[in-house]
Design a protein around this motif. Structure first.
Motif, PDB file in Angstrom:
ATOM      1  N   ARG A 194      17.788  58.776  16.390  1.00 28.87           N
ATOM      2  CA  ARG A 194      18.424  58.532  17.689  1.00 28.87           C
ATOM      3  C   ARG A 194      18.478  57.052  18.025  1.00 28.87           C
ATOM      4  NH1 ARG A 194      15.588  63.307  19.860  1.00 28.87           N
ATOM      5  NH2 ARG A 194      13.922  61.864  20.328  1.00 28.87           N
ATOM      6  N   GLU A 195      17.505  56.278  17.550  1.00 29.94           N
ATOM      7  CA  GLU A 195      17.433  54.856  17.892  1.00 29.94           C
ATOM      8  C   GLU A 195      18.317  53.977  17.019  1.00 29.94           C
ATOM      9  OE1 GLU A 195      13.292  53.815  17.903  1.00 29.94           O
ATOM     10  OE2 GLU A 195      12.921  54.851  19.793  1.00 29.94           O
ATOM     11  N   ARG A 196      18.956  54.557  16.027  1.00 33.11           N
ATOM     12  CA  ARG A 196      19.887  53.783  15.199  1.00 33.11           C
ATOM     13  C   ARG A 196      21.058  53.323  16.054  1.00 33.11           C
ATOM     14  NH1 ARG A 196      20.486  54.094   9.784  1.00 33.11           N
ATOM     15  NH2 ARG A 196      22.732  54.240  10.078  1.00 33.11           N
ATOM     16  N   ASN A 197      21.643  52.180  15.693  1.00 37.49           N
ATOM     17  CA  ASN A 197      22.806  51.674  16.427  1.00 37.49           C
ATOM     18  C   ASN A 197      24.018  52.586  16.288  1.00 37.49           C
ATOM     19  OD1 ASN A 197      21.450  49.452  17.384  1.00 37.49           O
ATOM     20  ND2 ASN A 197      22.004  48.180  15.636  1.00 37.49           N
ATOM     21  N   SER A 198      24.116  53.276  15.171  1.00 37.68           N
ATOM     22  CA  SER A 198      25.238  54.188  14.955  1.00 37.68           C
ATOM     23  C   SER A 198      24.714  55.456  14.294  1.00 37.68           C
ATOM     24  CB  SER A 198      26.306  53.531  14.074  1.00 37.68           C
ATOM     25  OG  SER A 198      25.755  53.217  12.811  1.00 37.68           O
ATOM     26  N   SER A 199      25.505  56.508  14.374  1.00 35.17           N
ATOM     27  CA  SER A 199      25.077  57.767  13.770  1.00 35.17           C
ATOM     28  C   SER A 199      25.256  57.703  12.252  1.00 35.17           C
ATOM     29  CB  SER A 199      25.873  58.936  14.351  1.00 35.17           C
ATOM     30  OG  SER A 199      27.221  58.812  14.000  1.00 35.17           O
ATOM     31  N   LEU A 200      24.525  58.537  11.557  1.00 36.43           N
ATOM     32  CA  LEU A 200      24.643  58.578  10.102  1.00 36.43           C
ATOM     33  C   LEU A 200      26.014  59.077   9.665  1.00 36.43           C
ATOM     34  CD1 LEU A 200      21.149  59.939   8.999  1.00 36.43           C
ATOM     35  CD2 LEU A 200      22.043  57.628   8.751  1.00 36.43           C
ATOM     36  N   LEU A 201      26.622  59.949  10.454  1.00 36.76           N
ATOM     37  CA  LEU A 201      27.970  60.445  10.164  1.00 36.76           C
ATOM     38  C   LEU A 201      28.950  59.752  11.111  1.00 36.76           C
ATOM     39  CD1 LEU A 201      27.630  64.307   9.666  1.00 36.76           C
ATOM     40  CD2 LEU A 201      28.391  62.623   7.998  1.00 36.76           C
ATOM     41  N   PRO A 202      29.700  58.778  10.622  1.00 36.93           N
ATOM     42  CA  PRO A 202      30.688  58.106  11.476  1.00 36.93           C
ATOM     43  C   PRO A 202      31.717  59.108  12.006  1.00 36.93           C
ATOM     44  CG  PRO A 202      30.479  57.003   9.352  1.00 36.93           C
ATOM     45  CD  PRO A 202      29.706  58.277   9.257  1.00 36.93           C
ATOM     46  N   SER A 203      32.419  58.732  13.058  1.00 39.31           N
ATOM     47  CA  SER A 203      33.386  59.626  13.715  1.00 39.31           C
ATOM     48  C   SER A 203      34.395  60.224  12.740  1.00 39.31           C
ATOM     49  CB  SER A 203      34.130  58.883  14.825  1.00 39.31           C
ATOM     50  OG  SER A 203      33.218  58.515  15.821  1.00 39.31           O
ATOM     51  N   GLY A 204      34.953  59.396  11.844  1.00 41.33           N
ATOM     52  CA  GLY A 204      35.945  59.894  10.881  1.00 41.33           C
ATOM     53  C   GLY A 204      35.360  60.932   9.944  1.00 41.33           C
ATOM     54  N   ALA A 205      34.161  60.685   9.459  1.00 38.59           N
ATOM     55  CA  ALA A 205      33.504  61.637   8.558  1.00 38.59           C
ATOM     56  C   ALA A 205      33.151  62.919   9.302  1.00 38.59           C
ATOM     57  CB  ALA A 205      32.250  61.011   7.948  1.00 38.59           C
ATOM     58  N   PHE A 206      32.738  62.774  10.550  1.00 41.31           N
ATOM     59  CA  PHE A 206      32.379  63.953  11.332  1.00 41.31           C
ATOM     60  C   PHE A 206      33.605  64.820  11.612  1.00 41.31           C
ATOM     61  CE2 PHE A 206      31.399  66.254  15.224  1.00 41.31           C
ATOM     62  CZ  PHE A 206      30.249  66.905  14.823  1.00 41.31           C
ATOM     63  N   ALA A 207      34.724  64.181  11.968  1.00 46.03           N
ATOM     64  CA  ALA A 207      35.963  64.932  12.202  1.00 46.03           C
ATOM     65  C   ALA A 207      36.396  65.645  10.924  1.00 46.03           C
ATOM     66  CB  ALA A 207      37.056  63.987  12.697  1.00 46.03           C
ATOM     67  N   ASP A 208      36.251  64.971   9.785  1.00 46.99           N
ATOM     68  CA  ASP A 208      36.599  65.587   8.504  1.00 46.99           C
ATOM     69  C   ASP A 208      35.662  66.755   8.199  1.00 46.99           C
ATOM     70  OD1 ASP A 208      38.039  65.875   6.107  1.00 46.99           O
ATOM     71  OD2 ASP A 208      36.680  64.535   5.025  1.00 46.99           O
ATOM     72  N   LEU A 209      34.387  66.618   8.536  1.00 45.43           N
ATOM     73  CA  LEU A 209      33.420  67.699   8.340  1.00 45.43           C
ATOM     74  C   LEU A 209      33.871  68.949   9.089  1.00 45.43           C
ATOM     75  CD1 LEU A 209      30.581  68.878   7.549  1.00 45.43           C
ATOM     76  CD2 LEU A 209      29.759  67.866   9.669  1.00 45.43           C
ATOM     77  N   LEU A 210      34.223  68.791  10.355  1.00 46.09           N
ATOM     78  CA  LEU A 210      34.654  69.945  11.151  1.00 46.09           C
ATOM     79  C   LEU A 210      35.948  70.541  10.612  1.00 46.09           C
ATOM     80  CD1 LEU A 210      33.823  68.759  14.777  1.00 46.09           C
ATOM     81  CD2 LEU A 210      32.498  70.285  13.304  1.00 46.09           C
ATOM     82  N   ASP A 211      36.876  69.681  10.201  1.00 45.35           N
ATOM     83  CA  ASP A 211      38.141  70.163   9.650  1.00 45.35           C
ATOM     84  C   ASP A 211      37.910  70.954   8.365  1.00 45.35           C
ATOM     85  OD1 ASP A 211      41.079  70.260   9.529  1.00 45.35           O
ATOM     86  OD2 ASP A 211      40.824  68.936   7.784  1.00 45.35           O
ATOM     87  N   ARG A 212      37.108  70.392   7.471  1.00 39.19           N
ATOM     88  CA  ARG A 212      36.822  71.085   6.207  1.00 39.19           C
ATOM     89  C   ARG A 212      36.064  72.392   6.463  1.00 39.19           C
ATOM     90  NH1 ARG A 212      37.096  68.047   1.378  1.00 39.19           N
ATOM     91  NH2 ARG A 212      37.893  65.961   1.744  1.00 39.19           N
TER      92      ARG A 212
END
Length: 119
Positions: free
Chosen positions: A15-33
């Motif tokens: 949670r304290e990382r500056n960004s998530s491990l799955l960037p927005s583009g990868a996350f959107a692709d995850l949901l699509d797949r």
């Protein structure tokens, strides 16, 4: 109590990382797949190298925990716990609480092959 302590520290670090491990583009692709019942593990290639390595090690650990009878934790349960830590920060909380997101992450944990892709 040791397992819950380690889990708490892990969740805090993620949670304290500056960004998530799955960037927005990868996350959107995850949901699509996931919706198309495709190979969700391919989304790992969209994550930055450092994030991909962390994710693969995390997936390996999640699998080990889910196979341990003493933990009584399934991949789906672990996914539910880690959703807020792994999803893009821009994702609305309501979306994080959806079963679709939990199931997509659980599928990623099940399909990814840490041994074949870990560097």
């Amino acid at each position: 109590a040791l397992v819950t302590d380690v889990a708490g520290v892990l969740k805090r670090l993620l949670r304290e990382r500056n960004s998530s491990l799955l960037p927005s583009g990868a996350f959107a692709d995850l949901l699509d797949r996931f919706d198309r019942q495709g190979d969700v593990s391919a989304v790992l290639e969209k994550a930055p190298e450092a994030n991909r390595r962390i994710l693969l090690r995390l997936i390996k650990t999640i699998r080990r925990i889910s196979r341990d009878r003493a933990s009584r934790m399934t991949v789906n349960t672990i996914a539910r716990i880690l959703v807020p830590c792994l999803c893009p920060r821009s994702l609305p909380v309501k979306s994080m609480l959806s079963h679709r997101v939990e199931d997509a992450l659980a599928t990623l944990f099940a399909q990814a092959d840490p041994a074949a892709r870990a560097a």
